[in-house]
Design an enzyme around this catalytic site. Structure first.
Site, PDB file in Angstrom:
ATOM      1  N   GLU A  65      19.442  45.980 -25.297  1.00 18.39           N
ATOM      2  CA  GLU A  65      20.393  44.862 -25.232  1.00 18.39           C
ATOM      3  C   GLU A  65      21.760  45.328 -24.722  1.00 18.39           C
ATOM      4  O   GLU A  65      22.430  44.630 -23.968  1.00 18.39           O
ATOM      5  CB  GLU A  65      20.510  44.196 -26.607  1.00 18.39           C
ATOM      6  CG  GLU A  65      19.233  43.438 -26.974  1.00 18.39           C
ATOM      7  CD  GLU A  65      19.239  42.939 -28.404  1.00 18.39           C
ATOM      8  OE1 GLU A  65      19.352  43.784 -29.316  1.00 18.39           O
ATOM      9  OE2 GLU A  65      19.150  41.727 -28.612  1.00 18.39           O
ATOM     10  N   GLU A 100      11.754  44.584 -32.007  1.00 18.44           N
ATOM     11  CA  GLU A 100      12.187  43.905 -33.239  1.00 18.44           C
ATOM     12  C   GLU A 100      11.060  43.200 -33.990  1.00 18.44           C
ATOM     13  O   GLU A 100      11.057  43.177 -35.225  1.00 18.44           O
ATOM     14  CB  GLU A 100      13.305  42.890 -32.926  1.00 18.44           C
ATOM     15  CG  GLU A 100      14.664  43.526 -32.686  1.00 18.44           C
ATOM     16  CD  GLU A 100      14.890  44.000 -31.257  1.00 18.44           C
ATOM     17  OE1 GLU A 100      13.932  44.000 -30.460  1.00 18.44           O
ATOM     18  OE2 GLU A 100      16.029  44.367 -30.934  1.00 18.44           O
ATOM     19  N   ALA A 113      19.692  49.071 -32.960  1.00 18.29           N
ATOM     20  CA  ALA A 113      20.656  48.916 -34.059  1.00 18.29           C
ATOM     21  C   ALA A 113      20.228  49.878 -35.153  1.00 18.29           C
ATOM     22  O   ALA A 113      19.055  50.268 -35.228  1.00 18.29           O
ATOM     23  CB  ALA A 113      20.625  47.486 -34.555  1.00 18.29           C
ATOM     24  N   GLY A 156      18.607  47.061 -29.798  1.00 15.69           N
ATOM     25  CA  GLY A 156      20.021  46.975 -29.421  1.00 15.69           C
ATOM     26  C   GLY A 156      20.389  47.900 -28.276  1.00 15.69           C
ATOM     27  O   GLY A 156      21.376  47.654 -27.576  1.00 15.69           O
TER      28      GLY A 156
HETATM   29  N1  COA Z   1      18.064  53.226 -36.665  1.00 17.71           N
HETATM   30  C1  COA Z   1      18.314  54.229 -37.501  1.00 17.71           C
HETATM   31  N2  COA Z   1      17.792  55.450 -37.361  1.00 17.71           N
HETATM   32  C2  COA Z   1      17.000  55.668 -36.307  1.00 17.71           C
HETATM   33  C3  COA Z   1      16.692  54.669 -35.382  1.00 17.71           C
HETATM   34  C4  COA Z   1      17.263  53.391 -35.582  1.00 17.71           C
HETATM   35  N3  COA Z   1      17.070  52.378 -34.741  1.00 17.71           N
HETATM   36  N4  COA Z   1      15.855  55.158 -34.445  1.00 17.71           N
HETATM   37  C5  COA Z   1      15.653  56.443 -34.766  1.00 17.71           C
HETATM   38  N5  COA Z   1      16.340  56.755 -35.901  1.00 17.71           N
HETATM   39  C6  COA Z   1      16.371  58.042 -36.617  1.00 17.71           C
HETATM   40  C7  COA Z   1      15.080  58.296 -37.349  1.00 17.71           C
HETATM   41  O1  COA Z   1      15.066  57.604 -38.580  1.00 17.71           O
HETATM   42  C8  COA Z   1      15.116  59.780 -37.503  1.00 17.71           C
HETATM   43  O2  COA Z   1      16.009  60.109 -38.543  1.00 17.71           O
HETATM   44  P1  COA Z   1      15.569  61.180 -39.694  1.00 17.71           P
HETATM   45  O3  COA Z   1      15.444  62.469 -38.943  1.00 17.71           O
HETATM   46  O4  COA Z   1      16.706  61.133 -40.651  1.00 17.71           O
HETATM   47  O5  COA Z   1      14.268  60.693 -40.218  1.00 17.71           O
HETATM   48  C9  COA Z   1      15.773  60.252 -36.191  1.00 17.71           C
HETATM   49  O6  COA Z   1      16.465  59.093 -35.677  1.00 17.71           O
HETATM   50  C10 COA Z   1      14.761  60.700 -35.155  1.00 17.71           C
HETATM   51  O7  COA Z   1      13.811  59.653 -34.962  1.00 17.71           O
HETATM   52  P2  COA Z   1      12.224  59.840 -35.059  1.00 17.71           P
HETATM   53  O8  COA Z   1      11.629  58.521 -35.388  1.00 17.71           O
HETATM   54  O9  COA Z   1      11.919  60.980 -35.979  1.00 17.71           O
HETATM   55  O10 COA Z   1      11.893  60.277 -33.568  1.00 17.71           O
HETATM   56  P3  COA Z   1      10.505  60.066 -32.814  1.00 17.71           P
HETATM   57  O11 COA Z   1      10.624  60.848 -31.557  1.00 17.71           O
HETATM   58  O12 COA Z   1       9.364  60.325 -33.689  1.00 17.71           O
HETATM   59  O13 COA Z   1      10.481  58.487 -32.416  1.00 17.71           O
HETATM   60  C11 COA Z   1      11.394  56.408 -31.655  1.00 17.71           C
HETATM   61  C12 COA Z   1      11.429  57.951 -31.570  1.00 17.71           C
HETATM   62  C13 COA Z   1      12.554  55.876 -30.819  1.00 17.71           C
HETATM   63  C14 COA Z   1      10.074  55.876 -31.093  1.00 17.71           C
HETATM   64  C15 COA Z   1      11.545  55.984 -33.137  1.00 17.71           C
HETATM   65  O14 COA Z   1      12.668  56.654 -33.687  1.00 17.71           O
HETATM   66  C16 COA Z   1      11.736  54.507 -33.346  1.00 17.71           C
HETATM   67  O15 COA Z   1      10.778  53.753 -33.249  1.00 17.71           O
HETATM   68  N6  COA Z   1      12.990  54.060 -33.651  1.00 17.71           N
HETATM   69  C17 COA Z   1      13.272  52.707 -33.970  1.00 17.71           C
HETATM   70  C18 COA Z   1      13.295  51.849 -32.726  1.00 17.71           C
HETATM   71  C19 COA Z   1      13.544  50.393 -33.095  1.00 17.71           C
HETATM   72  O16 COA Z   1      12.736  49.733 -33.735  1.00 17.71           O
HETATM   73  N7  COA Z   1      14.700  49.867 -32.646  1.00 17.71           N
HETATM   74  C20 COA Z   1      15.053  48.501 -32.858  1.00 17.71           C
HETATM   75  C21 COA Z   1      15.925  48.365 -34.053  1.00 17.71           C
HETATM   76  S1  COA Z   1      16.341  46.674 -34.343  1.00 17.71           S
END
Ligand code: COA
Length: 254
Positions: free
Chosen positions: A115, A135, A66, A112
């Site tokens: 999910e 989460e 999400a 999400g």
């Molecule tokens: N919501 C909003 N933005 C997200 C996102 C999310 N769930 N997941 C990634 N992004 C965005 C990042 O904020 C970043 O944006 P920015 O360039 O404006 O800072 C962009 O996507 C790239 O992500 P980044 O974190 O820089 O890539 P990474 O390769 O270093 O890491 C992940 C990848 C997937 C491990 C990491 O993005 C992450 O942990 N995301 C969240 C996952 C999560 O907790 N999901 C459950 C949500 S309830």
């Protein structure tokens, strides 16, 4: 219909929905959820569409969850509404759609995103896919059905481990625990998913619709629904064609 966050492509009887927010790793914000829901309405009523594939754009992410930025200021009421609405218009909607939906998991499927994949009827993944429910690292729990669907797919013990630890699992491990059905190279993922969609699309649409409902009802003692559906199908053209084709030693044309 005009979409900003998703792309829809048709190939024969298969429609491919690509979630297209690569800058956010295809995170599901409110408008993407609404667009996906509208796309399902459209495709469910499209006689030319028999199977739907959902995938993410790019080589990195299916859906990274999400959209955390969107809900960061939410309070209890808004968060509950977010989860309820998302489940109603998208996640439960997919599971109960009249047409099969296959997730082609092409990279991160987190929160999400996993999910969403779990709400689909079938999951294929690419070797680079990483799956998880992170989460609890945010002080939350899965809100789009993850606590319900994951134990059904992998059993309660493994589901607890995945949810409590928030660790990401590899595609290979996901296959081992039956979270995904098959794993392919990134290049092969879509062609193989389309191949499966083509096989499914040759079969009786009415039969498949009834099968989706009957398999879903297995969560809730679905024997009676299976019996009723089996009977109802005997009055359909699909059954007439399917049985006649067998007896006439030809392929059915549904
Ligand atoms: N919501 C909003 N933005 C997200 C996102 C999310 N769930 N997941 C990634 N992004 C965005 C990042 O904020 C970043 O944006 P920015 O360039 O404006 O800072 C962009 O996507 C790239 O992500 P980044 O974190 O820089 O890539 P990474 O390769 O270093 O890491 C992940 C990848 C997937 C491990 C990491 O993005 C992450 O942990 N995301 C969240 C996952 C999560 O907790 N999901 C459950 C949500 S309830």
């Amino acid at each position: 219909m005009n979409f900003q966050n998703i792309l829809i492509e048709k190939q024969d009887k298969t429609s491919i929905i690509t979630i297209n927010r690569p800058d956010s790793l295809n995170a599901l914000n409110g408008s993407t959820i609404k667009e996906l829901s509208n796309a399902l309405d459209l495709l469910e009523n499209d006689a030319d569409c028999r199977v739907i594939i959902i995938t993410g754009s790019g080589q990195k992410s299916f859906v990274a969850g999400a959209d955390i930025k969107e809900f960061s200021d939410f309070g209890q009421h808004e968060a509950e509404e977010l989860a309820r609405n998302g489940q109603n218009i998208l996640f439960d909607r997919i599971e109960n759609l009249k047409k099969p939906v296959i997730a082609a998991v092409n990279g991160f499927a987190l929160g999400g995103g996993l999910e969403l994949a779990m709400a689909c009827h079938i999951r294929y993944a690419s070797e680079n896919a990483k799956l998880g429910l992170p989460e609890v690292t945010l002080g939350l729990i899965p809100g789009y059905g993850g606590t319900q669907r994951l134990p059904k797919l992998v059993g309660k013990g493994l589901a607890n481990e995945i949810i409590f630890s928030a660790k990401m699992i590899s595609a290979e491990r996901a296959k081992e625990i039956r979270l995904v059905n098959e794993v392919f190279s990134f290049e092969e993922l879509l062609p193989k998913t389309k191949e499966l969609a083509t096989i499914i699309s040759r079969n009786s649409p009415q039969g498949i619709t009834k099968a989706i409902a009957a398999v879903n009802a297995s969560d809730n003692n679905g024997f009676e629904l299976e019996i009723k559906s089996f009977g109802e199908l005997f009055d359909t053209n699909d059954k007439k064609e399917g049985v006649s084709a067998f007896l006439e030693k030809r392929k059915p044309n549904f």
